[in-house]
Write a protein that holds these residues in place. Structure first.
Motif, PDB file in Angstrom:
ATOM      1  N   LYS A 159       2.723  37.614  51.260  1.00  0.00           N
ATOM      2  CA  LYS A 159       2.722  36.420  50.355  1.00  0.00           C
ATOM      3  C   LYS A 159       3.340  35.215  51.561  1.00  0.00           C
ATOM      4  CE  LYS A 159       4.152  36.021  46.083  1.00  0.00           C
ATOM      5  NZ  LYS A 159       4.793  36.228  44.897  1.00  0.00           N
ATOM      6  N   MET A 160       4.370  35.582  52.333  1.00  0.00           N
ATOM      7  CA  MET A 160       4.813  34.682  53.167  1.00  0.00           C
ATOM      8  C   MET A 160       4.184  34.010  54.486  1.00  0.00           C
ATOM      9  SD  MET A 160       8.726  34.492  54.476  1.00  0.00           S
ATOM     10  CE  MET A 160       8.644  35.680  55.403  1.00  0.00           C
ATOM     11  N   ALA A 308       0.963  38.570  41.876  1.00  0.00           N
ATOM     12  CA  ALA A 308       0.323  37.699  40.779  1.00  0.00           C
ATOM     13  C   ALA A 308       1.171  36.304  40.738  1.00  0.00           C
ATOM     14  CB  ALA A 308       0.349  38.514  39.373  1.00  0.00           C
ATOM     15  N   ILE A 309       2.208  36.372  41.284  1.00  0.00           N
ATOM     16  CA  ILE A 309       2.893  34.933  41.247  1.00  0.00           C
ATOM     17  C   ILE A 309       2.701  34.289  42.693  1.00  0.00           C
ATOM     18  CG2 ILE A 309       4.914  33.662  41.171  1.00  0.00           C
ATOM     19  CD1 ILE A 309       5.898  36.071  39.006  1.00  0.00           C
ATOM     20  N   SER A 310       2.181  33.021  42.607  1.00  0.00           N
ATOM     21  CA  SER A 310       1.837  32.367  43.929  1.00  0.00           C
ATOM     22  C   SER A 310       2.992  32.050  44.956  1.00  0.00           C
ATOM     23  CB  SER A 310       1.066  30.957  43.580  1.00  0.00           C
ATOM     24  OG  SER A 310       1.830  30.013  43.175  1.00  0.00           O
ATOM     25  N   TYR A 311       4.233  31.711  44.364  1.00  0.00           N
ATOM     26  CA  TYR A 311       5.130  31.422  45.353  1.00  0.00           C
ATOM     27  C   TYR A 311       5.850  32.703  45.811  1.00  0.00           C
ATOM     28  CZ  TYR A 311       7.596  31.324  41.010  1.00  0.00           C
ATOM     29  OH  TYR A 311       8.051  31.502  39.499  1.00  0.00           O
ATOM     30  N   HIS A 312       6.716  32.563  46.992  1.00  0.00           N
ATOM     31  CA  HIS A 312       7.305  33.686  47.448  1.00  0.00           C
ATOM     32  C   HIS A 312       8.924  33.815  47.354  1.00  0.00           C
ATOM     33  CE1 HIS A 312       6.619  31.398  51.275  1.00  0.00           C
ATOM     34  NE2 HIS A 312       7.865  31.788  51.443  1.00  0.00           N
ATOM     35  N   ARG A 313       9.465  32.656  47.050  1.00  0.00           N
ATOM     36  CA  ARG A 313      10.788  32.404  46.990  1.00  0.00           C
ATOM     37  C   ARG A 313      11.151  31.219  46.163  1.00  0.00           C
ATOM     38  NH1 ARG A 313      15.409  31.410  51.635  1.00  0.00           N
ATOM     39  NH2 ARG A 313      14.170  29.578  52.304  1.00  0.00           N
ATOM     40  N   ILE A 314      12.317  31.207  45.474  1.00  0.00           N
ATOM     41  CA  ILE A 314      12.793  30.495  44.615  1.00  0.00           C
ATOM     42  C   ILE A 314      14.160  29.790  45.176  1.00  0.00           C
ATOM     43  CG2 ILE A 314      13.581  29.893  42.459  1.00  0.00           C
ATOM     44  CD1 ILE A 314      11.900  32.248  41.197  1.00  0.00           C
ATOM     45  N   LEU A 315      14.290  28.454  45.304  1.00  0.00           N
ATOM     46  CA  LEU A 315      15.789  27.967  45.778  1.00  0.00           C
ATOM     47  C   LEU A 315      16.237  27.517  44.833  1.00  0.00           C
ATOM     48  CD1 LEU A 315      16.491  28.055  48.711  1.00  0.00           C
ATOM     49  CD2 LEU A 315      14.121  28.694  48.487  1.00  0.00           C
ATOM     50  N   VAL A 316      17.373  27.890  44.279  1.00  0.00           N
ATOM     51  CA  VAL A 316      18.149  27.422  42.982  1.00  0.00           C
ATOM     52  C   VAL A 316      19.318  26.376  43.497  1.00  0.00           C
ATOM     53  CG1 VAL A 316      19.411  28.289  41.013  1.00  0.00           C
ATOM     54  CG2 VAL A 316      17.984  29.818  42.352  1.00  0.00           C
ATOM     55  N   ARG A 317      18.623  25.243  43.397  1.00  0.00           N
ATOM     56  CA  ARG A 317      19.128  23.881  44.334  1.00  0.00           C
ATOM     57  C   ARG A 317      20.722  23.557  43.510  1.00  0.00           C
ATOM     58  NH1 ARG A 317      17.018  17.699  44.366  1.00  0.00           N
ATOM     59  NH2 ARG A 317      17.057  17.858  42.184  1.00  0.00           N
ATOM     60  N   HIS A 318      20.639  23.884  42.052  1.00  0.00           N
ATOM     61  CA  HIS A 318      21.649  23.487  41.547  1.00  0.00           C
ATOM     62  C   HIS A 318      22.722  24.531  41.689  1.00  0.00           C
ATOM     63  CE1 HIS A 318      21.016  26.648  38.244  1.00  0.00           C
ATOM     64  NE2 HIS A 318      19.807  26.169  38.498  1.00  0.00           N
ATOM     65  N   TRP A 328      13.546  24.736  43.444  1.00  0.00           N
ATOM     66  CA  TRP A 328      12.295  24.514  44.156  1.00  0.00           C
ATOM     67  C   TRP A 328      11.420  25.786  44.541  1.00  0.00           C
ATOM     68  CZ3 TRP A 328      16.075  22.424  47.285  1.00  0.00           C
ATOM     69  CH2 TRP A 328      16.184  22.924  48.648  1.00  0.00           C
ATOM     70  N   VAL A 329      10.167  25.952  44.538  1.00  0.00           N
ATOM     71  CA  VAL A 329       9.648  27.248  44.779  1.00  0.00           C
ATOM     72  C   VAL A 329       8.896  27.130  46.199  1.00  0.00           C
ATOM     73  CG1 VAL A 329       9.325  28.205  42.787  1.00  0.00           C
ATOM     74  CG2 VAL A 329       7.402  26.530  43.440  1.00  0.00           C
ATOM     75  N   GLU A 330       8.697  28.085  47.171  1.00  0.00           N
ATOM     76  CA  GLU A 330       8.130  28.165  48.441  1.00  0.00           C
ATOM     77  C   GLU A 330       6.990  29.042  48.404  1.00  0.00           C
ATOM     78  OE1 GLU A 330      12.502  27.225  50.760  1.00  0.00           O
ATOM     79  OE2 GLU A 330      11.221  29.157  51.371  1.00  0.00           O
ATOM     80  N   THR A 331       5.899  28.311  48.745  1.00  0.00           N
ATOM     81  CA  THR A 331       4.540  29.023  48.841  1.00  0.00           C
ATOM     82  C   THR A 331       3.724  28.873  50.053  1.00  0.00           C
ATOM     83  OG1 THR A 331       4.302  28.387  46.535  1.00  0.00           O
ATOM     84  CG2 THR A 331       2.349  29.265  47.226  1.00  0.00           C
ATOM     85  N   ASN A 332       3.065  29.898  50.438  1.00  0.00           N
ATOM     86  CA  ASN A 332       2.228  29.729  51.543  1.00  0.00           C
ATOM     87  C   ASN A 332       1.324  28.921  51.420  1.00  0.00           C
ATOM     88  OD1 ASN A 332      -0.223  30.563  53.336  1.00  0.00           O
ATOM     89  ND2 ASN A 332       1.031  32.018  54.046  1.00  0.00           N
ATOM     90  N   ARG A 335      -2.006  29.915  49.550  1.00  0.00           N
ATOM     91  CA  ARG A 335      -1.997  30.507  48.162  1.00  0.00           C
ATOM     92  C   ARG A 335      -1.829  29.437  47.353  1.00  0.00           C
ATOM     93  NH1 ARG A 335      -0.638  35.783  47.387  1.00  0.00           N
ATOM     94  NH2 ARG A 335       0.563  35.473  45.554  1.00  0.00           N
ATOM     95  N   VAL A 336      -1.740  28.107  47.710  1.00  0.00           N
ATOM     96  CA  VAL A 336      -1.224  26.802  46.903  1.00  0.00           C
ATOM     97  C   VAL A 336      -2.648  26.594  45.993  1.00  0.00           C
ATOM     98  CG1 VAL A 336      -0.712  24.690  46.795  1.00  0.00           C
ATOM     99  CG2 VAL A 336       0.490  25.668  48.379  1.00  0.00           C
TER     100      VAL A 336
END
Ligand code: FAD
Length: 407
Positions: A159-160, A308-318, A328-332, A335-336
């Motif tokens: 994914k990445m 099955a989920i497009s993004y590979h990482r979630i950054l929990v800003r709060h 925010w989510v990070e996606t190759n 895959r967008v």
């Protein structure tokens, strides 16, 4: 044509660190930094989104592991302006989460799962003494067993980095923690992680700003020597001449380049083999997309291997950016599927790919250029998977090396 002693291409961490070393230590030396964007910072830039900073190329944290580098950086943004965190990163396994790295945290799985994974690790190639494979895909199964490979390593990396994992070599895998079967078993019995901790076990993030503020200030310190909006289009290695998209041109005694080799449209007077080597360099891009909701987790970031989920990482800003909300989510980029919007940022160059043919191509390219007074530096100049603190260390070392040559 403007002539200077040093021309620095790119104002990301590598270019900024080299240029500020010149500014601080070589007052008589003339230099210019050419940057295609409107501000300094490169992949480490931040912008304000929904009232707080968002790191527009992905989550960025300053590792504590290089104190000399951090002393240099704290000149621009003192340590009191940073919060210090103990890393909390998790892997989303669908119905439950475990800590990262995967193989050190199998003990957090339901017990029947632990048994399945341990069984698979026990018969992994490295534990049976079979020869080490040279390709990434086979190496992962050989090293960690088929279950860790299938559940996490292969889907996450695919994914990445994009689908073509077959092209990757194994020479860069010293970055991955090395946990043996015995250690994994002890970890499950004692219910605690084993093995070497990955990078960023402790990290800094600015109290009031995004990560980009540090690099913005380093750009500001350069004054008129930083020229933004200058996109390098042509490079002549023989004459060390650079031409930008707007037609301006520059010549230098030495050029330090931190921009992707492939981002230069034309190389004049350059050996055919070297052009072929540049053609072999591969990379991927990433989209960062903001979501204005808080998540019920204490994690700083979460890895998501599910194909099955497009993004590979979630950054929990709060959880790391004081006073903020959302994640925010990070996606190759490949895959967008969603349309661009005001809360989405796309970067074509984010990960240099460690293909099997890369080390030889980069070694030839850097040596050819060095003989002509052109020095590749940083994530793109060296085409290495460096973090920002390491690019700064590389810049400090290159500065000392060239200073030594001049002495
Ligand atoms: C998703 C993600 C997460 C990361 N997380 C971390 C982290 O937590 N901690 C950490 O320390 N590091 C992290 N990194 C790595 C960090 O981004 C890099 O190490 C760092 O940005 C490299 O600096 P650089 O100057 O070598 O390259 P860059 O930051 O890429 O800078 C290159 C500069 O060259 C400019 N440029 C490009 N083409 C041209 C052209 N034709 N003409 C003129 N200028 C040009 C670019 O605009 C840019 O400013 C992460 C990277 C990614 C992608």
């Amino acid at each position: 044509m403007e002539k200077v002693n040093y021309l620095i291409l790119g104002a990301g961490p590598a270019g900024l660190a080299f240029a500020n070393s010149l500014r601080e230590n070589k007052p008589g030396v003339s230099f210019l930094v050419l940057e295609k964007e409107g501000e300094a910072g490169g992949l480490c830039r931040s912008e304000e989104v929904d009232g707080s900073a968002l790191d527009i190329a992905g989550g960025h944290f300053l590792d504590v592991r290089r104190p000399e580098v951090n002393r240099f950086l704290f000149q621009f943004m003192p340590e009191e302006e940073w919060n210090l965190f103990d890393r909390d990163s998790r892997i989303d396994m669908g119905t439950y989460e475990i800590g990262h790295p995967f193989e050190a945290n199998i003990w957090q799985m339901p017990q029947e799962e632990q048994v399945r994974f341990l069984k698979s690790i026990a018969v992994a190639g490295c534990n049976l003494g079979t020869p080490m494979p040279e390709r990434f895909v086979e190496w992962v199964t050989w090293k960690l067993g088929d279950l860790v490979a299938e559940a996490y390593m292969l889907p996450y990396n695919s994914k990445m980095f994009g689908g073509d994992l077959e092209a990757l070599g194994t020479y860069w895998l010293n970055k991955l923690p090395n946990v043996s079967f015995e250690e994994t078993l002890l970890s499950c019995l004692n219910r605690k992680p084993y093995g070497t901790q990955p990078g960023h076990a402790q990290f800094y993030y600015p109290k009031k700003y995004g990560y980009g503020e540090l690099w913005r200030r380093m750009g500001e310190a350069l004054g008129d020597c930083l020229l933004c909006g200058k996109s390098v289009a042509k490079l002549n290695p023989e004459t060390r001449t650079v031409t930008c998209e707007d037609g301006s041109s520059f010549q230098a005694e030495r050029i330090v380049t931190t921009i992707p080799w492939k981002a230069v449209r034309e190389y004049e007077d350059c050996g055919k083999n070297i052009l072929e080597d540049i053609g072999k360099l591969r990379h991927t891009g990433t989209e960062i997309r903001y979501v204005a909701e808080n998540l019920d987790t204490k994690a700083h970031w979460i890895y998501v291997p599910d194909p099955a989920i497009s993004y590979h990482r979630i950054l929990v800003r709060h959880n790391f950016c004081a006073g903020s909300r959302g994640y925010w989510v990070e996606t190759n980029l490949d895959r967008v599927t969603e349309e661009p919007n005001a809360a989405a940022f796309r970067n074509e160059y984010t990960y240099p790919l460690n293909t099997i043919e890369k080390p030889a191509a980069v070694a030839r390219l850097l040596s050819y250029m060095r003989q002509r007074g052109i020095y590749g530096l940083g994530r793109w100049g060296e085409h290495e998977h460096y973090n920002s603190d390491l690019t700064v260390e590389r810049a400090m070392k290159l500065f000392q090396e060239l200073e030594g040559e001049d002495a």
